[in-house]
Design an enzyme around this catalytic site. Structure first.
Site, PDB file in Angstrom:
ATOM      1  CG  ASP A  21       1.913  -2.107   1.414  1.00 30.99           C
ATOM      2  OD1 ASP A  21       2.213  -2.743   2.420  1.00 30.99           O
ATOM      3  OD2 ASP A  21       1.731  -2.916   0.397  1.00 30.99           O
ATOM      4  CB  SER A  62       0.658  -6.880   0.192  1.00 25.71           C
ATOM      5  OG  SER A  62       1.494  -6.300   1.396  1.00 25.71           O
ATOM      6  CD  GLU A 228       0.722   0.039  -2.229  1.00 26.73           C
ATOM      7  OE1 GLU A 228       0.658  -1.049  -1.397  1.00 26.73           O
ATOM      8  OE2 GLU A 228       1.006  -0.052  -3.264  1.00 26.73           O
ATOM      9  CG  HIS A 237       9.326  -5.474   4.852  1.00 24.57           C
ATOM     10  ND1 HIS A 237       9.028  -6.817   5.507  1.00 24.57           N
ATOM     11  CD2 HIS A 237       8.463  -5.384   4.093  1.00 24.57           C
ATOM     12  CE1 HIS A 237       7.687  -7.421   5.081  1.00 24.57           C
ATOM     13  NE2 HIS A 237       7.317  -6.385   4.222  1.00 24.57           N
ATOM     14  CG  ASP A 275      -1.314  -3.811   2.722  1.00 23.74           C
ATOM     15  OD1 ASP A 275      -1.028  -2.986   3.673  1.00 23.74           O
ATOM     16  OD2 ASP A 275      -0.421  -4.191   2.001  1.00 23.74           O
ATOM     17  CG  HIS A 276       0.138  -5.825   5.876  1.00 24.13           C
ATOM     18  ND1 HIS A 276       1.259  -5.303   6.193  1.00 24.13           N
ATOM     19  CD2 HIS A 276       0.225  -6.144   4.691  1.00 24.13           C
ATOM     20  CE1 HIS A 276       2.043  -5.166   5.020  1.00 24.13           C
ATOM     21  NE2 HIS A 276       1.323  -5.790   4.136  1.00 24.13           N
TER      22      HIS A 276
END
Length: 355
Positions: A21, A62, A228, A237, A275-276
């Site tokens: 992730d 997400s 994941e 973040h 996912d990004h």
């Protein structure tokens, strides 16, 4: 591109989808500079890049990205398992379960968090954790591991897991020795998220992957497993370099364990992707170009505390891996996987973002 199912011989029996992730190319590069071994990523020979934009925004959440990968449908950002019209879309777990496959999800977050939930839930908003937990109970998932126990607690004292044919361990990971074919199995080892590596999580991700592969492969029908590395995203973040390095090295160790299984098994396709990207992370030379650059020192840095629109890597190994090279949208991951497992499924490719 030819249909992956044209040859029975090239189709995999099992698919293991591993999602870092928030993992962009720079995050993927971390083990090459911040570990003491040759990274397992070098053993992948089929490499692609995937677009991640949602149906409504160039930068995805997400939840929308997980929905795109699991259903082949671009949707709005907070959505999970539903299209832009909020109607449920059939996901890969539901498709392969109808074919007799075993299925599982593993995460270092809560199992009701956006990415794992994208493979079993159908809700209009990713933050509906209680509803997502109920969707897991009602789903086709045969194995799960992660955190999130608080979302399953019933105030009336009912044992929701037993009512839904599940045996759940709340204390530790351990191999499932004597499987009851009528039961599903899970591990919920935290009330909410799992601890970070810096907090002492240990080998949870790699160990849970090994337990899942052993459990799901006991039937000859084949299996689909999503693993994941959730907290790579959280490190991005937080713009926390140490957090990022430890989470990426942990994810790489889990990939190593999975690849070892696939190499020995010979019937398994392993896909590693994201996912990004999160944080606009880069591995730059230290110093300043105008006043002096130290090309011998890497200085990890971040451009943002948000997600970015950067393409994400796709690495594939095993039967059908060649189908994952090239440039495409994340919805194509669903199409490629489904067509490999069942050539009678002609999944439409929704490749153009609608934002």
């Amino acid at each position: 591109m030819g249909t992956p199912g044209d040859s029975v011989k090239e189709r995999p029996l099992n698919i293991i989808l591993m999602i870092g992730d928030g993992m962009g190319v720079s995050q993927l590069s971390i083990p090459y500079y911040f570990s003491n071994h040759e990274p397992v990523f070098s053993r992948f020979k089929h490499i692609g890049l995937a677009g991640t934009s949602s149906a409504t925004h160039p930068v995805t959440q997400s939840s929308a990205a997980a929905t795109a990968i699991s259903t082949g449908v671009k949707t709005y950002n907070p959505a999970l398992g539903v299209g832009p019209d909020t109607l449920p879309r059939r996901n890969i777990v539901e498709i392969v379960s109808d074919l007799g496959y075993q299925t599982g999800v593993i995460a270092t977050s809560s199992v009701t968090d956006a990415t794992p939930a994208g493979f079993y839930a159908h809700v209009p908003d990713r933050y509906m954790h209680r509803e997502i937990a109920m969707d897991l109970l009602e789903s086709e998932i045969d194995f799960f591991a992660g955190g999130g126990l608080k979302y399953f607690i019933d105030t009336t004292g009912r044992d929701l897991f037993r009512e839904h044919g599940m045996t759940v361990n709340f204390s530790k990971l351990q191999k499932i020795e004597d499987r009851d074919p009528e039961l599903r199995y899970g591990f919920l080892l935290a009330m909410d998220r799992m601890p970070a590596m810096l907090e002492g999580r240990g080998d949870f991700l790699a160990d849970a992957s090994e337990i899942a592969m052993d459990f799901l492969s006991r039937k000859d029908s084949g299996f689909f497993l999503m693993v994941e590395g959730s907290q790579v995203d959280w490190a991005g973040h937080g713009n926390n370099t140490d957090y990022m390095i430890t989470e990426m090295n942990d994810f790489e160790e889990a990939v190593k364990r999975v690849l070892e299984f696939a190499e020995q098994d010979g019937n398994t396709l392993v896909i590693v992707t994201a996912d990004h990207e999160t944080g606009g992370f880069t591995l730059a030379a230290a110093g300043d170009y105008q006043t002096g650059t130290d090309y011998g020192t890497i200085e990890p840095s971040f451009a943002t505390t948000n997600h970015s629109a950067a393409l994400v890597p796709v690495l594939a190994y095993g039967r059908g891996a060649e189908n994952f090279a090239g440039f495409y949208e994340n919805t194509d991951l669903f199409c490629k996987m489904v067509e490999l497992l069942d050539p009678n499924q002609k999944a439409s490719r929704l490749t153009v973002p609608a934002y």
